[in-house]
Design an enzyme around this catalytic site. Structure first.
Site, PDB file in Angstrom:
ATOM      1  N   ASP A  67      -4.787  -2.094   4.438  1.00  0.00           N
ATOM      2  CA  ASP A  67      -5.283  -2.810   5.611  1.00  0.00           C
ATOM      3  C   ASP A  67      -5.611  -1.886   6.770  1.00  0.00           C
ATOM      4  OD1 ASP A  67      -5.171  -5.265   4.409  1.00  0.00           O
ATOM      5  OD2 ASP A  67      -3.284  -5.886   5.336  1.00  0.00           O
ATOM      6  N   ALA A  96       0.824  -1.207   0.000  1.00  0.00           N
ATOM      7  CA  ALA A  96       0.000   0.000   0.000  1.00  0.00           C
ATOM      8  C   ALA A  96       0.858   1.257   0.000  1.00  0.00           C
ATOM      9  CB  ALA A  96      -0.936  -0.008   1.216  1.00  0.00           C
ATOM     10  N   TYR A 115      -0.310 -22.766  -4.765  1.00  0.00           N
ATOM     11  CA  TYR A 115      -0.001 -22.276  -6.109  1.00  0.00           C
ATOM     12  C   TYR A 115       1.497 -22.004  -6.231  1.00  0.00           C
ATOM     13  CZ  TYR A 115      -0.734 -17.714  -3.726  1.00  0.00           C
ATOM     14  OH  TYR A 115      -0.712 -16.657  -2.846  1.00  0.00           O
ATOM     15  N   ARG A 140       5.410 -12.066  -2.043  1.00  0.00           N
ATOM     16  CA  ARG A 140       5.228 -10.715  -1.507  1.00  0.00           C
ATOM     17  C   ARG A 140       6.548  -9.941  -1.484  1.00  0.00           C
ATOM     18  NH1 ARG A 140       1.360  -8.219   1.635  1.00  0.00           N
ATOM     19  NH2 ARG A 140       0.208 -10.183   1.790  1.00  0.00           N
TER      20      ARG A 140
END
Length: 390
Positions: free
Chosen positions: A286, A16, A208, A103
């Site tokens: 968040d 963010a 995944y 990430r």
């Protein structure tokens, strides 16, 4: 509003904070990002970036860079926990590219992109409190010093100091769900490039590939009466992880046997902030709308926030009008996404064998007779383009 020369401080160097920093700097803002960690290091695990967030990366000039660090996903496959058989295959390719990415790789890409346009990233700065008593936000640091900032963006996550200053103390509700996360080495091509969701009674596991198919991301969630601390960085016991999912068959069982390290944390339900802004301060990511991880939209919402906030600040006549515009655009959509993620937890965890059997049979029939029906239900989510909303 002309942003050239304005100074904005961003709390948090995650997805963010770094994405909004680049978006603002591209519009002429002088941006400083404050990060409590001593350096931006490899943390977290896999995340999914859907096309609604991909439009933001494209607008930020990062489409090629993102493709280089991510695996292109074919969609999602809902699978039975015992045999691993397909229950429903969701071909989501009509919406655009889905990227599976570590990430840390995403944060590294965004940090480089932010610095490229002049953003200053200051690490090792731990903010203990934010004061909004006056017109100018004041940051109290853990080293005993204070800083006044012209304008503050709170991208500081679940334990946001800015959110606490805006809304006061809040107590999240434990959902009764505990999540496990692990990474495994893979041979390229060993696991097809899509999100595999193995659905079992009171639990499910998502798998995944990442990093060119050389790594497997595992996330398991199960229902329990045992309370576990919130946060991503609690080491867990691999043997307990295996025990919780011991009834799962191939290929999950084989993967779990190879797990050597696992993280575990409790999932808590936080309210979407009833107010996102104050005097010269605003929430995003968040900090504004924490979500459960059952729709893979946490990072995607943060990217959408970043573009809309920067665009509102650069097009509205005043800062107050810009913040009102940003909240008006983002809050309803984020509430809908958070609610949909919460509903998915129930859908994945049908505990009654007869109910689960009927539900899975219905999904199989639906997938064969109306293959486009289920993907079409996500049109509101994946076709949304925030770069065209302001």
């Amino acid at each position: 509003m002309n942003l050239i020369g304005q100074q904005i401080t961003v709390l948090g160097a995650g997805i963010a904070g770094l994405s909004v920093a680049r978006a603002l700097a591209m519009r002429g803002v002088s941006v400083r990002v404050l990060e409590r960690a001593p350096e931006i290091t490899e943390v977290g695990a896999g995340i999914q970036i859907s096309p609604n967030a991909g439009t933001v990366l494209r607008a930020l000039g990062l489409e090629r860079e993102f493709e280089e660090i991510s695996v292109t996903s074919r969609g999602a496959v809902l699978r039975d926990y015992r045999r691993g058989a397909d229950v429903l295959r969701l071909d989501l390719s009509k919406f655009g590219r889905f990227g599976l990415v570590h990430r840390a790789d995403m944060v590294g890409m965004l940090a480089d992109a932010a610095r490229e346009v002049g953003v200053e990233i200051e690490t090792g700065v731990s903010v203990s409190e934010v004061s909004l008593a006056g017109e100018i936000p004041v940051l109290s640091l853990e080293d005993g010093t204070t800083r006044e900032v012209d304008f503050l963006v709170g991208a500081d996550g679940l334990r946001s100091k800015l959110r606490a200053a805006l809304l006061g103390a809040e107590t999240p509700d434990f959902t009764g769900h505990v999540a496990w996360r692990a990474l495994l080495p893979l041979e390229p091509g060993e696991v097809p490039p899509e999100a595999h969701v193995f659905m079992g009674p009171g639990r499910h596991l998502v798998a995944y590939p990442l990093r060119g198919g050389r790594m497997l991301n595992l996330v398991g969630v199960h229902e329990t009466g045992t309370w576990t601390d919130e946060g991503w960085h609690h080491p867990g016991d691999p043997a307990e992880f295996r025990a919780v999912f011991s009834r799962f068959g191939a290929p999950v069982r084989g993967w779990l046997e190879r797990v050597e390290q696992v993280m575990v944390w409790g999932l808590f339900k936080h309210a979407v902030a009833p107010r996102w802004q104050g005097s010269n301060a605003v929430l995003m990511g968040d900090a504004a709308h924490p979500t459960l991880p059952f729709l893979a939209q946490g990072a995607c919402m943060a990217l959408e926030d970043a573009w809309v906030l920067a665009e509102c600040l650069s097009t509205m006549e005043s800062r107050s009008a810009a913040l009102a515009c940003y909240e008006r655009i983002r809050a309803p959509r984020c509430r809908r996404i958070v609610d949909a993620a919460t509903a998915n937890a129930r859908n994945y965890h049908l505990s009654s064998a007869p109910v689960r059997g009927v539900a899975h049979l219905g999904l199989r029939v639906l997938g064969k007779t109306l293959p486009g029906f289920m993907p079409d239900r996500f049109d509101w989510l994946y076709s949304h383009d925030v770069t065209k909303t302001v």
